[in-house]
Design an enzyme around this catalytic site. Structure first.
Site, short mmCIF file in Angstrom:
data_model
loop_
_atom_site.label_atom_id
_atom_site.label_comp_id
_atom_site.label_asym_id
_atom_site.label_seq_id
_atom_site.Cartn_x
_atom_site.Cartn_y
_atom_site.Cartn_z
N GLU A 66 1.00 -0.87 0.44
CA GLU A 66 -0.30 0.18 0.05
C GLU A 66 0.92 1.23 -0.07
OE1 GLU A 66 -3.17 1.73 -0.67
OE2 GLU A 66 -3.61 -0.46 -0.14
N GLU A 104 1.73 6.23 -7.18
CA GLU A 104 0.81 7.32 -7.26
C GLU A 104 1.30 8.62 -7.15
OE1 GLU A 104 -2.59 6.40 -5.49
OE2 GLU A 104 -3.33 4.78 -6.69
#
Length: 156
Positions: A98, A105
């Site tokens: 994560e 991103e």
């Protein structure tokens, strides 16, 4: 005294959600491109990454909460140390992925800005898919380790 970092972004570009754009934030990361001078600085930077992920990423918070619940359930069921270790490793793998997804991103958004690029979509989708695969695998491992002792405890 270190000089302030000036942003190369024009005012029309946005910053990541939860990232302050005030002068204090710029002063905190002056020379952020450099290698940390000492071990405590390295740990501070890592802690800042964890705080950012926890504060800004809903899925990271969900995974942390789920991991705590699973580990507490394992303790309550008095799982062996090796089984608890497997739970810790699977939860840690999901959290690590994560964090890597968040970093991916951010880098993709930094590089393409507000423009669409099919490779940017692929990079972001694949990073998210890695988290999904790890989360589903973690769920299966948790079920395999927790369900039998849970059924035995509830059945008695």
């Amino acid at each position: 005294m270190a000089p302030l970092v000036t942003s190369e972004l024009d005012s029309s570009e946005s910053t990541p959600v939860g990232f302050p754009v005030d002068g204090r934030a710029r002063r905190l990361r002056v020379g952020a491109w450099q290698v940390a001078r000492d071990l405590p600085a390295s740990f501070r930077y890592a802690a800042q990454g964890l705080v950012y992920a926890f504060a800004s990423q809903r899925n990271f918070r969900i995974h942390v909460f789920t991991g705590v619940v699973v580990f507490a359930l394992g303790l309550w069921l008095q799982l062996s140390v090796d089984r608890l270790a497997v739970l810790v490793l699977t939860v840690a793998a999901v959290l690590v992925l994560e964090l890597l997804n968040t970093a991916t991103e951010a880098v993709v958004d930094l590089s393409v800005g507000r423009r669409f690029h099919p490779l940017a979509r692929i990079a972001k989708d694949c990073a998210a898919a890695a988290v999904l695969v790890a989360a589903l695998s973690s769920l299966m491992i948790a079920l395999l380790l927790l369900l039998p002792p849970l059924m035995a405890r509830l059945g008695s």
